[in-house]
Design a protein around this motif. Structure first.
Motif, PDB file in Angstrom:
ATOM      1  N   LEU A 130       0.862  -1.161  -0.053  1.00 22.08           N
ATOM      2  CA  LEU A 130      -0.045   0.088  -0.024  1.00 22.08           C
ATOM      3  C   LEU A 130       0.724   1.221  -0.134  1.00 22.08           C
ATOM      4  O   LEU A 130       1.901   1.236   0.763  1.00 22.08           O
ATOM      5  CB  LEU A 130      -0.769  -0.105   1.235  1.00 22.08           C
ATOM      6  CG  LEU A 130      -1.774  -1.083   1.185  1.00 22.08           C
ATOM      7  CD1 LEU A 130      -2.729  -0.931   2.639  1.00 22.08           C
ATOM      8  CD2 LEU A 130      -2.986  -0.995   0.107  1.00 22.08           C
ATOM      9  N   LYS A 160       1.407   5.382   1.061  1.00 21.52           N
ATOM     10  CA  LYS A 160       1.034   6.187   1.905  1.00 21.52           C
ATOM     11  C   LYS A 160      -0.365   6.738   2.098  1.00 21.52           C
ATOM     12  O   LYS A 160      -0.989   6.534   2.800  1.00 21.52           O
ATOM     13  CB  LYS A 160       2.155   7.553   2.144  1.00 21.52           C
ATOM     14  CG  LYS A 160       1.702   8.208   3.191  1.00 21.52           C
ATOM     15  CD  LYS A 160       2.041   7.617   4.852  1.00 21.52           C
ATOM     16  CE  LYS A 160       1.950   8.537   5.863  1.00 21.52           C
ATOM     17  NZ  LYS A 160       1.130   8.526   6.891  1.00 21.52           N
ATOM     18  N   GLN A 190      -2.737   3.829   2.512  1.00 17.66           N
ATOM     19  CA  GLN A 190      -2.855   3.574   4.132  1.00 17.66           C
ATOM     20  C   GLN A 190      -3.523   4.556   4.628  1.00 17.66           C
ATOM     21  O   GLN A 190      -4.450   4.272   5.770  1.00 17.66           O
ATOM     22  CB  GLN A 190      -1.294   3.428   4.659  1.00 17.66           C
ATOM     23  CG  GLN A 190      -0.475   2.315   4.136  1.00 17.66           C
ATOM     24  CD  GLN A 190       1.040   2.356   4.643  1.00 17.66           C
ATOM     25  OE1 GLN A 190       1.205   2.959   5.728  1.00 17.66           O
ATOM     26  NE2 GLN A 190       2.022   2.016   4.011  1.00 17.66           N
TER      27      GLN A 190
END
Length: 92
Positions: free
Chosen positions: A66, A68, A71
């Motif tokens: 993932l 940033k 996330q």
């Protein structure tokens, strides 16, 4: 879902997660998937989310970690879903 060669998210559940007696219902995962535009189906057991990327000529997206931004999106959606679900609290 990734499209136009961009990044996306893909959720995975175990093949046996559809068996009610095997895994308990997971209302948080169900609501997170729905909030992210996924299919409206009840999820039992754990949900794993990974990043996806389409490359030119691919018939399927490749899986990746993932970003940033992804996330952050997942954490924000998870927190809101937990707040809206009675008796639940967000956990890492």
């Amino acid at each position: 879902r990734s499209s136009w060669g961009g990044d996306g998210l893909q959720g995975h559940v175990g093949k046996s997660s559809c068996f009610v007696a095997t895994y308990p219902p997971n209302p948080i995962a169900t609501r997170v998937v729905t909030a992210l535009g996924g299919p409206t189906q009840y999820i039992f057991g754990n949900l794993t989310v990974c990043g996806t990327r389409w490359s030119a000529g691919d018939k399927q997206p490749s899986l990746r970690g993932l970003s940033k931004a992804q996330q952050d999106l997942l954490m924000d959606v998870h927190a809101v879903v937990c707040e809206e679900t009675v008796g639940a609290s967000p956990q890492g």
